[in-house]
Design a protein around this motif. Structure first.
Motif, PDB file in Angstrom:
ATOM      1  N   TRP A 250       3.000  -6.658 -14.591  1.00  0.00           N
ATOM      2  CA  TRP A 250       3.563  -6.294 -13.284  1.00  0.00           C
ATOM      3  C   TRP A 250       2.529  -5.644 -12.364  1.00  0.00           C
ATOM      4  CZ3 TRP A 250       7.933  -8.161 -11.449  1.00  0.00           C
ATOM      5  CH2 TRP A 250       8.884  -8.652 -12.361  1.00  0.00           C
ATOM      6  N   GLY A 251       1.381  -5.293 -12.907  1.00  0.00           N
ATOM      7  CA  GLY A 251       0.362  -4.623 -12.113  1.00  0.00           C
ATOM      8  C   GLY A 251       0.033  -5.332 -10.809  1.00  0.00           C
ATOM      9  N   PRO A 252      -0.311  -6.636 -10.856  1.00  0.00           N
ATOM     10  CA  PRO A 252      -0.658  -7.319  -9.610  1.00  0.00           C
ATOM     11  C   PRO A 252       0.484  -7.327  -8.600  1.00  0.00           C
ATOM     12  CG  PRO A 252      -1.337  -8.624 -11.506  1.00  0.00           C
ATOM     13  CD  PRO A 252      -0.529  -7.483 -12.034  1.00  0.00           C
ATOM     14  N   VAL A 253       1.726  -7.374  -9.088  1.00  0.00           N
ATOM     15  CA  VAL A 253       2.878  -7.407  -8.171  1.00  0.00           C
ATOM     16  C   VAL A 253       2.986  -6.068  -7.444  1.00  0.00           C
ATOM     17  CG1 VAL A 253       5.365  -7.768  -8.035  1.00  0.00           C
ATOM     18  CG2 VAL A 253       4.025  -9.003  -9.744  1.00  0.00           C
ATOM     19  N   VAL A 254       2.941  -4.988  -8.234  1.00  0.00           N
ATOM     20  CA  VAL A 254       3.029  -3.653  -7.641  1.00  0.00           C
ATOM     21  C   VAL A 254       1.817  -3.406  -6.731  1.00  0.00           C
ATOM     22  CG1 VAL A 254       3.003  -1.186  -8.178  1.00  0.00           C
ATOM     23  CG2 VAL A 254       4.358  -2.754  -9.569  1.00  0.00           C
ATOM     24  N   GLY A 255       0.642  -3.781  -7.223  1.00  0.00           N
ATOM     25  CA  GLY A 255      -0.581  -3.577  -6.446  1.00  0.00           C
ATOM     26  C   GLY A 255      -0.539  -4.304  -5.112  1.00  0.00           C
ATOM     27  N   SER A 256      -0.046  -5.543  -5.109  1.00  0.00           N
ATOM     28  CA  SER A 256      -0.045  -6.289  -3.847  1.00  0.00           C
ATOM     29  C   SER A 256       0.947  -5.673  -2.875  1.00  0.00           C
ATOM     30  CB  SER A 256       0.258  -7.766  -4.096  1.00  0.00           C
ATOM     31  OG  SER A 256       1.608  -7.939  -4.430  1.00  0.00           O
ATOM     32  N   ALA A 257       2.082  -5.199  -3.383  1.00  0.00           N
ATOM     33  CA  ALA A 257       3.056  -4.552  -2.488  1.00  0.00           C
ATOM     34  C   ALA A 257       2.399  -3.352  -1.808  1.00  0.00           C
ATOM     35  CB  ALA A 257       4.285  -4.116  -3.286  1.00  0.00           C
ATOM     36  N   ILE A 258       1.702  -2.529  -2.600  1.00  0.00           N
ATOM     37  CA  ILE A 258       1.076  -1.338  -2.032  1.00  0.00           C
ATOM     38  C   ILE A 258      -0.026  -1.710  -1.047  1.00  0.00           C
ATOM     39  CG2 ILE A 258      -0.356   0.665  -2.608  1.00  0.00           C
ATOM     40  CD1 ILE A 258       1.237   0.837  -5.226  1.00  0.00           C
ATOM     41  N   GLU A 264      -0.797  -3.107   6.537  1.00  0.00           N
ATOM     42  CA  GLU A 264       0.039  -3.238   7.731  1.00  0.00           C
ATOM     43  C   GLU A 264       0.247  -1.884   8.407  1.00  0.00           C
ATOM     44  OE1 GLU A 264       1.186  -6.072   9.156  1.00  0.00           O
ATOM     45  OE2 GLU A 264      -0.053  -7.074   7.655  1.00  0.00           O
ATOM     46  N   LEU A 265       0.429  -0.864   7.571  1.00  0.00           N
ATOM     47  CA  LEU A 265       0.668   0.486   8.080  1.00  0.00           C
ATOM     48  C   LEU A 265      -0.528   0.977   8.878  1.00  0.00           C
ATOM     49  CD1 LEU A 265       3.229   2.112   7.367  1.00  0.00           C
ATOM     50  CD2 LEU A 265       1.782   3.536   5.922  1.00  0.00           C
ATOM     51  N   ILE A 266      -1.717   0.812   8.288  1.00  0.00           N
ATOM     52  CA  ILE A 266      -2.922   1.300   8.951  1.00  0.00           C
ATOM     53  C   ILE A 266      -3.164   0.521  10.238  1.00  0.00           C
ATOM     54  CG2 ILE A 266      -5.417   1.566   8.728  1.00  0.00           C
ATOM     55  CD1 ILE A 266      -4.864   1.818   5.662  1.00  0.00           C
ATOM     56  N   ARG A 267      -2.848  -0.796  10.175  1.00  0.00           N
ATOM     57  CA  ARG A 267      -3.068  -1.627  11.350  1.00  0.00           C
ATOM     58  C   ARG A 267      -2.217  -1.161  12.525  1.00  0.00           C
ATOM     59  NH1 ARG A 267      -3.311  -7.584   9.464  1.00  0.00           N
ATOM     60  NH2 ARG A 267      -4.776  -6.536   8.082  1.00  0.00           N
ATOM     61  N   LEU A 272      -7.139   3.186  14.740  1.00  0.00           N
ATOM     62  CA  LEU A 272      -7.611   3.163  13.358  1.00  0.00           C
ATOM     63  C   LEU A 272      -7.501   1.784  12.728  1.00  0.00           C
ATOM     64  CD1 LEU A 272      -6.377   6.479  11.733  1.00  0.00           C
ATOM     65  CD2 LEU A 272      -8.716   5.706  12.077  1.00  0.00           C
ATOM     66  N   GLY A 273      -6.971   0.848  13.519  1.00  0.00           N
ATOM     67  CA  GLY A 273      -6.657  -0.466  12.960  1.00  0.00           C
ATOM     68  C   GLY A 273      -7.768  -1.090  12.150  1.00  0.00           C
ATOM     69  N   ALA A 274      -8.987  -1.009  12.688  1.00  0.00           N
ATOM     70  CA  ALA A 274     -10.084  -1.699  12.021  1.00  0.00           C
ATOM     71  C   ALA A 274     -10.608  -0.928  10.825  1.00  0.00           C
ATOM     72  CB  ALA A 274     -11.218  -1.951  13.011  1.00  0.00           C
ATOM     73  N   ALA A 275     -10.083   0.293  10.654  1.00  0.00           N
ATOM     74  CA  ALA A 275     -10.633   1.140   9.595  1.00  0.00           C
ATOM     75  C   ALA A 275      -9.907   0.972   8.275  1.00  0.00           C
ATOM     76  CB  ALA A 275     -10.592   2.602  10.032  1.00  0.00           C
ATOM     77  N   HIS A 276      -9.115  -0.114   8.139  1.00  0.00           N
ATOM     78  CA  HIS A 276      -8.326  -0.214   6.905  1.00  0.00           C
ATOM     79  C   HIS A 276      -9.217  -0.267   5.672  1.00  0.00           C
ATOM     80  CE1 HIS A 276      -9.067  -4.418   7.927  1.00  0.00           C
ATOM     81  NE2 HIS A 276      -8.784  -4.757   6.689  1.00  0.00           N
ATOM     82  N   LEU A 277     -10.419  -0.829   5.812  1.00  0.00           N
ATOM     83  CA  LEU A 277     -11.307  -0.911   4.648  1.00  0.00           C
ATOM     84  C   LEU A 277     -11.731   0.479   4.174  1.00  0.00           C
ATOM     85  CD1 LEU A 277     -13.499  -3.981   5.564  1.00  0.00           C
ATOM     86  CD2 LEU A 277     -11.787  -3.823   3.771  1.00  0.00           C
ATOM     87  N   THR A 278     -11.904   1.384   5.139  1.00  0.00           N
ATOM     88  CA  THR A 278     -12.247   2.757   4.762  1.00  0.00           C
ATOM     89  C   THR A 278     -11.141   3.355   3.902  1.00  0.00           C
ATOM     90  OG1 THR A 278     -13.159   2.860   6.974  1.00  0.00           O
ATOM     91  CG2 THR A 278     -13.093   4.920   5.725  1.00  0.00           C
TER      92      THR A 278
END
Lengths: 312, 238
Positions: A250-258, A264-267, A272-278
């Motif tokens: 289930w790890g990949p499922v939970v991980g992808s949800a997060i 999307e939240l950061i965007r 701060l939109g472009a800073a999602h990688l940070t």
């Protein structure tokens, strides 16, 4: 209860579109499920077989371009790209595996990283085949409504989940884990490590390629910078698995949800939109320090941290 | 009768260092052959050559009359020649049972059969009660036995044991001697590297002595014990 839980979860997800969700929510759901498919694919190779790939964008991109080129050059529906990508990506993965699987550990990771970059540059410079930096646009969309896309990717995700479960419980799964834990020991126990690593790579690549072919159909536009992206594909898939839990079902499922929700939240935060990688980087550091086995892998530890002690 | 394993003029060089020089001997079916020698004599290198991790620089290895030098380790194992490692290599994050199942799959046609083989081997090596333990957490004595169990699960005809007694306390040593006798009883031939003279003298049918990569003696435990060359190799010149 434990046996029927997966069925219940899938059923619950399957009825979501019937609730009249907004197009945006549906879009986020589709992305989440797509990322869980790529995560499960990566997990098979990186989590269970221990061969950490930094180049899964290569397989994603080849799958995506199989669809795109079929549509653009041969004028057939891009949906044919899904079955076609299975063959194309499998052959491509065999070739890549032949070169990179003789490398071990970090050297394999570096080798796959190079493969991803090489493919991006190649795709950018072959305008006759890939349209170069212009990218390929699917002009006739199959559906305006997203519901069908949702069910297609959900079906794929369920099939991949069942496949991973089946593989991991079988001889293949035991061999994959044996190779991860000690390649020399595995070899001396009669396991043809090169052969089984190649199988792991091909399985993982084909599933990733299918997700890529779906992506072309769903987004309707691909270009080399998007589908061969190191930071937005290759690294994100590693994060999906690391956050959720390496070598768990289930790890990949939970991980992808997060990861998708977080992106999307950061965007949506202005400036701060472009800073999602940070933020992803910070999250990765936190996870590695506090939950090295990911959320699913460290459930007992999480419970302890949250004060829900079981019997300690 | 062809010997089970035959080494013909094996040499192995690492750069200018001769780890093995012109070593020839044979392992007969159903015997326990002890391999001894001071540190650095080339014993483990010899196992690595037989097992396929190293190709011999010169010479050939035959197993059941078939040339196996040049084959890969997994091919050698599939032909019925298994080994253990001096520095134990358990599959750390797997349970003891899963460790053994993974190697039992070599002969098993189904998972049920692999589980069955693994169960038998774990009973034989006295690890059955520890089957659910993650092998990282096993004490050294049991990890050494897990090495043997994994090798046995591949159903070998010849098993190479590399210092299966090193670091064990006397009780554990006695248990391991019993296990080795049991392995012999079920018809598996054994070649064993060991430093513990009490153990090797009591279990071996024949002993081969290596020093500086050369075979300096071969014979019964009694002959070996009294061989002046062997005494010199271990204690220095009188």
């Amino acid at each position: 209860m434990k046996k029927i839980a997966p069925t219940l979860i899938v059923a619950a997800i399957a009825v979501l579109p019937l609730l009249g969700l907004s197009t945006y929510i549906l879009h986020v759901l589709i992305l989440t499920i797509m990322w869980s498919v790529i995560g499960m694919a990566w997990n098979l190779l990186g989590g269970f077989c221990g061969q950490v790939s930094f180049g899964h964008a290569a397989f994603f991109g080849v799958g995506a371009y199989t669809s795109g080129i079929l549509y653009n050059k041969f004028g057939i529906s891009a949906w044919w790209g899904m079955p076609a990508s299975i063959g194309v990506v499998a052959v491509f993965a065999l070739f890549i595996g032949f070169i990179t699987l003789r490398l071990r550990g970090p050297f394999f990771a570096l080798g796959t990283l190079a493969v991803g970059v090489i493919l991006r540059v190649t795709a950018e410079n072959l305008p006759d085949v890939t349209e170069g930096n212009l990218g390929i646009m699917i002009r006739e969309r199959s559906w305006v409504d997203k519901t069908w896309y949702f069910y297609i990717i959900l079906t794929l995700a369920v099939l991949v989940f069942l496949l991973v479960k089946k593989v991991v419980g079988s001889r293949l799964g035991y061999y994959f884990v044996a190779i991860r834990e000690d390649q020399d020991a595995a070899e001396s126990l009669g396991i043809n490590t090169t052969y089984y690593k190649t199988i792991a790579l091909c399985l993982s690549a084909v599933i990733t390629g299918l997700a890529g072919a779906f992506y072309t159909n769903y987004m309707g536009y691909i270009d080399p910078k998007v589908v061969f992206a190191l930071h937005d594909i290759s690294i994100v898939v590693i994060m999906v698995v690391m956050v959720g839990g390496v070598a768990t079902f289930w790890g990949p499922v939970v991980g992808s949800a997060i990861m998708v929700l977080l992106a999307e939240l950061i965007r949506s935060i202005p400036m701060l939109g472009a800073a999602h990688l940070t933020f992803f980087g910070v999250l990765l550091i936190v996870i590695i320090i506090f939950l090295p086995n990911g959320i699913i892998g460290d459930i007992p530890k999480l419970k302890r941290l949250l004060g829900i002690r079981k019997n300690l | 009768m062809t010997p089970l394993l035959e080494l013909k003029g094996i040499s192995r060089f690492f750069g200018g260092l001769a780890a093995l020089t012109d070593v020839s001997f044979e392992v007969r079916k159903d015997e326990i052959l002890g391999l001894i020698g001071p540190n650095g004599a080339g014993k483990t290198t010899l196992f690595n050559v037989v097992n396929g991790f190293y190709a011999p620089s010169r010479g050939e290895v035959f197993f059941k009359g078939e040339r196996i030098s040049g084959l890969k380790p997994h091919q050698v194992c599939a032909r019925g020649l298994a080994r253990t490692f001096q520095v134990v290599k358990p599959l750390q994050r797997m349970s003891v049972l899963d460790n053994v199942i993974a190697s039992a799959f070599l002969r098993a046609k189904s998972k049920a059969q692999a589980v069955q083989i693994a169960g038998e081997v774990l009973h034989l090596t006295g690890l059955y009660d520890d089957r659910e333990v993650i092998s990282k957490g096993l004490p050294l004595g049991k990890r050494k036995r897990l090495e043997i169990a994994r090798a046995l699960a591949t159903k070998p005809e010849l098993i190479l044991l590399d210092e299966s007694f090193a670091g064990l306390n006397p009780t554990e040593q006695n248990e391991s001697i019993d296990i080795i006798r049991k392995i012999k009883e079920i018809g598996i031939t054994i070649m064993i590297i060991e430093h513990n003279m009490k153990v090797i003298m009591s279990i071996s049918d024949r002993i081969i002595v290596l020093n500086y990569g050369q075979k300096i003696a071969e014979g019964s435990p009694e002959e070996t014990r009294n061989n002046p060359l062997v005494i010199e190799a271990y204690l220095g010149e009188a």
